[in-house]
Motif scaffolding. Structure first.
Motif, PDB file in Angstrom:
ATOM      1  N   CYS A   1       0.820  -1.221   0.000  1.00  0.00           N
ATOM      2  CA  CYS A   1       0.000   0.000   0.000  1.00  0.00           C
ATOM      3  C   CYS A   1       0.854   1.270   0.000  1.00  0.00           C
ATOM      4  CB  CYS A   1      -0.977  -0.014   1.171  1.00  0.00           C
ATOM      5  SG  CYS A   1      -2.283  -1.242   1.001  1.00  0.00           S
ATOM      6  N   PRO A   2       1.840   1.413   0.896  1.00  0.00           N
ATOM      7  CA  PRO A   2       2.679   2.613   0.836  1.00  0.00           C
ATOM      8  C   PRO A   2       3.516   2.699  -0.439  1.00  0.00           C
ATOM      9  CG  PRO A   2       2.901   1.565   2.967  1.00  0.00           C
ATOM     10  CD  PRO A   2       2.114   0.640   2.103  1.00  0.00           C
ATOM     11  N   LEU A   3       3.968   1.560  -0.942  1.00  0.00           N
ATOM     12  CA  LEU A   3       4.757   1.574  -2.174  1.00  0.00           C
ATOM     13  C   LEU A   3       3.915   2.064  -3.348  1.00  0.00           C
ATOM     14  CD1 LEU A   3       7.399   0.921  -3.626  1.00  0.00           C
ATOM     15  CD2 LEU A   3       6.526  -1.394  -3.961  1.00  0.00           C
ATOM     16  N   ILE A   4       2.701   1.572  -3.449  1.00  0.00           N
ATOM     17  CA  ILE A   4       1.803   2.042  -4.507  1.00  0.00           C
ATOM     18  C   ILE A   4       1.518   3.529  -4.327  1.00  0.00           C
ATOM     19  CG2 ILE A   4      -0.545   1.837  -5.429  1.00  0.00           C
ATOM     20  CD1 ILE A   4      -0.336  -1.184  -4.778  1.00  0.00           C
TER      21      ILE A   4
ATOM     22  N   VAL B   1      -4.759   6.613  -0.985  1.00  0.00           N
ATOM     23  CA  VAL B   1      -4.883   6.483   0.469  1.00  0.00           C
ATOM     24  C   VAL B   1      -6.118   5.651   0.825  1.00  0.00           C
ATOM     25  CG1 VAL B   1      -5.139   7.786   2.619  1.00  0.00           C
ATOM     26  CG2 VAL B   1      -3.600   8.606   0.857  1.00  0.00           C
ATOM     27  N   ALA B   2      -7.085   5.589  -0.065  1.00  0.00           N
ATOM     28  CA  ALA B   2      -8.274   4.766   0.173  1.00  0.00           C
ATOM     29  C   ALA B   2      -7.996   3.274  -0.027  1.00  0.00           C
ATOM     30  CB  ALA B   2      -9.406   5.207  -0.750  1.00  0.00           C
ATOM     31  N   LEU B   3      -6.876   2.935  -0.617  1.00  0.00           N
ATOM     32  CA  LEU B   3      -6.552   1.530  -0.885  1.00  0.00           C
ATOM     33  C   LEU B   3      -6.565   0.663   0.378  1.00  0.00           C
ATOM     34  CD1 LEU B   3      -5.741  -0.427  -3.177  1.00  0.00           C
ATOM     35  CD2 LEU B   3      -3.369   0.166  -2.684  1.00  0.00           C
ATOM     36  N   PRO B   4      -5.935   1.076   1.481  1.00  0.00           N
ATOM     37  CA  PRO B   4      -5.989   0.235   2.685  1.00  0.00           C
ATOM     38  C   PRO B   4      -7.402   0.051   3.245  1.00  0.00           C
ATOM     39  CG  PRO B   4      -4.233   1.843   2.890  1.00  0.00           C
ATOM     40  CD  PRO B   4      -5.015   2.199   1.664  1.00  0.00           C
ATOM     41  N   ILE B   5      -8.281   1.013   2.981  1.00  0.00           N
ATOM     42  CA  ILE B   5      -9.661   0.896   3.459  1.00  0.00           C
ATOM     43  C   ILE B   5     -10.374  -0.252   2.750  1.00  0.00           C
ATOM     44  CG2 ILE B   5     -11.888   2.084   3.574  1.00  0.00           C
ATOM     45  CD1 ILE B   5     -10.338   4.691   3.854  1.00  0.00           C
ATOM     46  N   VAL B   6      -9.938  -0.568   1.556  1.00  0.00           N
ATOM     47  CA  VAL B   6     -10.530  -1.671   0.796  1.00  0.00           C
ATOM     48  C   VAL B   6      -9.760  -2.970   1.020  1.00  0.00           C
ATOM     49  CG1 VAL B   6     -11.046  -2.493  -1.530  1.00  0.00           C
ATOM     50  CG2 VAL B   6     -11.412  -0.094  -0.953  1.00  0.00           C
ATOM     51  N   VAL B   7      -8.437  -2.887   0.970  1.00  0.00           N
ATOM     52  CA  VAL B   7      -7.598  -4.089   0.979  1.00  0.00           C
ATOM     53  C   VAL B   7      -7.663  -4.838   2.310  1.00  0.00           C
ATOM     54  CG1 VAL B   7      -5.203  -4.879   0.866  1.00  0.00           C
ATOM     55  CG2 VAL B   7      -6.051  -3.237  -0.794  1.00  0.00           C
ATOM     56  N   TRP B   8      -7.468  -4.137   3.416  1.00  0.00           N
ATOM     57  CA  TRP B   8      -7.412  -4.830   4.710  1.00  0.00           C
ATOM     58  C   TRP B   8      -8.741  -5.448   5.121  1.00  0.00           C
ATOM     59  CZ3 TRP B   8      -3.232  -6.679   6.633  1.00  0.00           C
ATOM     60  CH2 TRP B   8      -2.014  -6.087   6.327  1.00  0.00           C
ATOM     61  N   PRO B   9      -9.867  -4.731   5.022  1.00  0.00           N
ATOM     62  CA  PRO B   9     -11.127  -5.409   5.352  1.00  0.00           C
ATOM     63  C   PRO B   9     -11.429  -6.590   4.424  1.00  0.00           C
ATOM     64  CG  PRO B   9     -11.430  -3.055   5.489  1.00  0.00           C
ATOM     65  CD  PRO B   9     -10.073  -3.282   4.885  1.00  0.00           C
TER      66      PRO B   9
ATOM     67  N   THR C   1      -5.747  -1.713   9.191  1.00  0.00           N
ATOM     68  CA  THR C   1      -6.367  -0.720   8.311  1.00  0.00           C
ATOM     69  C   THR C   1      -5.861   0.676   8.652  1.00  0.00           C
ATOM     70  OG1 THR C   1      -8.343  -2.087   8.057  1.00  0.00           O
ATOM     71  CG2 THR C   1      -8.550   0.246   7.509  1.00  0.00           C
ATOM     72  N   LEU C   2      -5.841   1.008   9.932  1.00  0.00           N
ATOM     73  CA  LEU C   2      -5.356   2.330  10.345  1.00  0.00           C
ATOM     74  C   LEU C   2      -3.860   2.487  10.081  1.00  0.00           C
ATOM     75  CD1 LEU C   2      -7.351   2.810  13.660  1.00  0.00           C
ATOM     76  CD2 LEU C   2      -7.789   3.845  11.426  1.00  0.00           C
ATOM     77  N   LEU C   3      -3.099   1.431  10.331  1.00  0.00           N
ATOM     78  CA  LEU C   3      -1.665   1.476  10.041  1.00  0.00           C
ATOM     79  C   LEU C   3      -1.429   1.650   8.542  1.00  0.00           C
ATOM     80  CD1 LEU C   3       1.223   1.213  11.174  1.00  0.00           C
ATOM     81  CD2 LEU C   3       1.032  -1.251  10.772  1.00  0.00           C
ATOM     82  N   GLY C   4      -2.190   0.943   7.737  1.00  0.00           N
ATOM     83  CA  GLY C   4      -2.079   1.087   6.285  1.00  0.00           C
ATOM     84  C   GLY C   4      -2.447   2.479   5.815  1.00  0.00           C
ATOM     85  N   LEU C   5      -3.499   3.047   6.404  1.00  0.00           N
ATOM     86  CA  LEU C   5      -3.878   4.421   6.064  1.00  0.00           C
ATOM     87  C   LEU C   5      -2.753   5.395   6.392  1.00  0.00           C
ATOM     88  CD1 LEU C   5      -7.571   4.671   7.275  1.00  0.00           C
ATOM     89  CD2 LEU C   5      -6.739   5.163   4.989  1.00  0.00           C
ATOM     90  N   ALA C   6      -2.195   5.261   7.577  1.00  0.00           N
ATOM     91  CA  ALA C   6      -1.143   6.183   8.008  1.00  0.00           C
ATOM     92  C   ALA C   6       0.109   6.055   7.143  1.00  0.00           C
ATOM     93  CB  ALA C   6      -0.800   5.929   9.476  1.00  0.00           C
TER      94      ALA C   6
ATOM     95  N   THR D   1       0.431   4.796   4.147  1.00  0.00           N
ATOM     96  CA  THR D   1       0.171   5.190   2.758  1.00  0.00           C
ATOM     97  C   THR D   1       0.090   6.705   2.640  1.00  0.00           C
ATOM     98  OG1 THR D   1      -0.997   3.114   2.397  1.00  0.00           O
ATOM     99  CG2 THR D   1      -1.357   4.843   0.785  1.00  0.00           C
ATOM    100  N   ALA D   2      -0.551   7.359   3.601  1.00  0.00           N
ATOM    101  CA  ALA D   2      -0.624   8.824   3.577  1.00  0.00           C
ATOM    102  C   ALA D   2       0.765   9.445   3.708  1.00  0.00           C
ATOM    103  CB  ALA D   2      -1.535   9.321   4.693  1.00  0.00           C
ATOM    104  N   VAL D   3       1.594   8.884   4.570  1.00  0.00           N
ATOM    105  CA  VAL D   3       2.959   9.402   4.724  1.00  0.00           C
ATOM    106  C   VAL D   3       3.756   9.207   3.437  1.00  0.00           C
ATOM    107  CG1 VAL D   3       5.156   8.989   5.915  1.00  0.00           C
ATOM    108  CG2 VAL D   3       3.047   9.197   7.223  1.00  0.00           C
TER     109      VAL D   3
END
Length: 86
Positions: free
Chosen positions: A14-17, A27-35, A62-67, A69-71
Motif C-alpha cells: 500500500c505505501p509503495l503504490i 490512500v483509500a486503498l488500505p480501506i478496501v484491501v485490509w477489510p 487498516t489504520l496502520l495502512g492508512l497512516a 500510505t498517507a505518509v
C-alpha cells in the motif's frame, strides 16, 4: 508463515503504490484491501481462517495502512524531480 508473508506484503504494498502513484486517491486503498483480506480469512476463502480478536487486528492494520500510505504519498509529492526530468 504464509499469513505473515501476506500481511507483510500488504503492509509494504500500500505505501509503495502510494509513493509510486503520488495520488491522494491511493490512500483509500488500505480501506478496501485490509477489510477484504480479513473478510476472506474469516469466511475461510483463503488461508486458514481467523482467531480471537481478528476484528481488532483488522482495525489496527487498516489504520496502520492508512497512516503509512498517507505518509508515503506526502513524501513522494514533496520530492523534487531531477533537473533533467521533463
Amino acid at each position: 508463515m504464509l499469513l505473515n508473508a501476506v500481511v507483510y506484503g500488504l503492509l509494504l504494498a500500500c505505501p509503495l503504490i502510494g509513493a509510486l502513484v503520488r495520488s491522494w486517491l491511493v490512500v483509500a486503498l488500505p480501506i478496501v484491501v485490509w477489510p477484504a483480506f480479513y473478510l476472506g480469512l474469516n469466511k475461510g476463502w483463503w488461508l486458514y481462517g481467523t482467531g480471537d480478536g481478528w476484528q481488532r487486528n483488522a482495525w489496527f492494520f487498516t489504520l496502520l495502512g492508512l497512516a503509512t500510505t498517507a505518509v508515503s504519498v506526502t513524501a513522494a509529492r514533496n520530492l523534487k524531480p531531477p533537473d533533467n526530468y521533463s
